[in-house]
Design an enzyme around this catalytic site. Structure first.
Site, PDB file in Angstrom:
ATOM      1  N   LYS A 101      -0.054   5.024   6.593  1.00 16.61           N
ATOM      2  CA  LYS A 101      -0.659   5.731   5.458  1.00 16.61           C
ATOM      3  C   LYS A 101      -0.240   7.195   5.501  1.00 16.61           C
ATOM      4  CE  LYS A 101      -3.284   2.133   4.444  1.00 16.61           C
ATOM      5  NZ  LYS A 101      -2.863   1.206   3.454  1.00 16.61           N
ATOM      6  N   SER A 126       0.793  -1.232   0.000  1.00 16.72           N
ATOM      7  CA  SER A 126       0.000   0.000   0.000  1.00 16.72           C
ATOM      8  C   SER A 126       0.826   1.283   0.000  1.00 16.72           C
ATOM      9  CB  SER A 126      -0.978   0.017   1.171  1.00 16.72           C
ATOM     10  OG  SER A 126      -0.308   0.221   2.386  1.00 16.72           O
TER      11      SER A 126
END
Length: 163
Positions: free
Chosen positions: A92, A48
Site C-alpha cells: 500500500k 488494490s
C-alpha cells in the site's frame, strides 16, 4: 599400503565435502541476512494498487533499511504485515504519518462522504491506489509502524508466457 592409500582418499574426500558444506552454509547465511535485513523480493497480485502495479505478474524488490532508520514518508509504497491477518502481507501507499490529519472518502463506490482522522503516535495511514478496490486503513484504521516490512524500490513485470 593399499589400505593407507584408501584411507588417504577417504580423508581427502571428507575434507572436500566439509569445505563445500561450509561454502554452502556461508552462502545460505548471506542469503538469509540479505533477505531479512537488506532486500527482499516479493510477488504482488490483486487490484488494490492498480494502476501502479498490475493485477498479477509484478515482482517487487523491498528494502528494509529505510524502515529501520525511520525514513519512510507519505507517498512511499510499502510492504506491510496485515493488521487483520499476520500471515498476509499487503502493499500500500503511505498517506499519513503520526500526527498527520488524513481525509478520506468512507465508501467511494456509494457516496462522497468524507471523514478526517489524526494518525496516532507510532502509526501510519495506508491506502491502495485503487480506492474502489482496496482493503486498507479506511477499513482497519491506522497501522502500527512496527508492521512495516519494507519500502518498495523496484518493480519488474514478469510474464511467464514471454519467457
Amino acid at each position: 599400503m593399499g589400505a593407507l592409500s584408501k584411507l588417504s582418499q577417504w580423508r581427502t574426500l571428507a575434507r572436500e565435502a566439509a569445505e563445500r558444506t561450509a561454502i554452502l552454509a556461508k552462502f545460505l547465511c548471506i542469503l538469509h541476512v540479505t533477505n531479512t535485513y537488506i532486500c527482499t523480493p516479493t510477488l504482488v497480485y490483486g487490484p488494490s494498487m492498480l494502476p501502479t502495479f498490475n493485477l498479477t505478474g509484478d515482482v517487487l524488490l523491498v528494502e528494509n533499511l529505510t524502515v529501520w532508520m525511520g525514513k519512510v514518508r507519505p507517498g512511499d509504497v510499502v510492504l506491510v504485515r496485515s493488521p487483520e491477518n499476520p500471515r498476509k502481507t499487503v502493499s500500500k501507499r503511505i498517506l499519513g504519518m503520526e500526527g498527520d490529519r488524513v481525509t478520506f472518502t468512507i465508501d467511494p463506490k456509494n457516496s462522497n462522504r468524507c471523514q478526517s482522522v489524526v494518525v496516532p503516535k507510532g502509526h501510519i495511514w495506508i491506502q491502495g491506489d485503487n480506492i474502489y478496490s482496496s482493503h486498507d486503513s479506511r477499513n482497519f484504521g491506522p497501522v502500527p509502524y512496527g508492521l512495516i516490512q519494507g519500502k518498495v524500490f523496484f518493480r519488474h513485470t514478469w510474464n511467464p508466457h514471454q519467457a
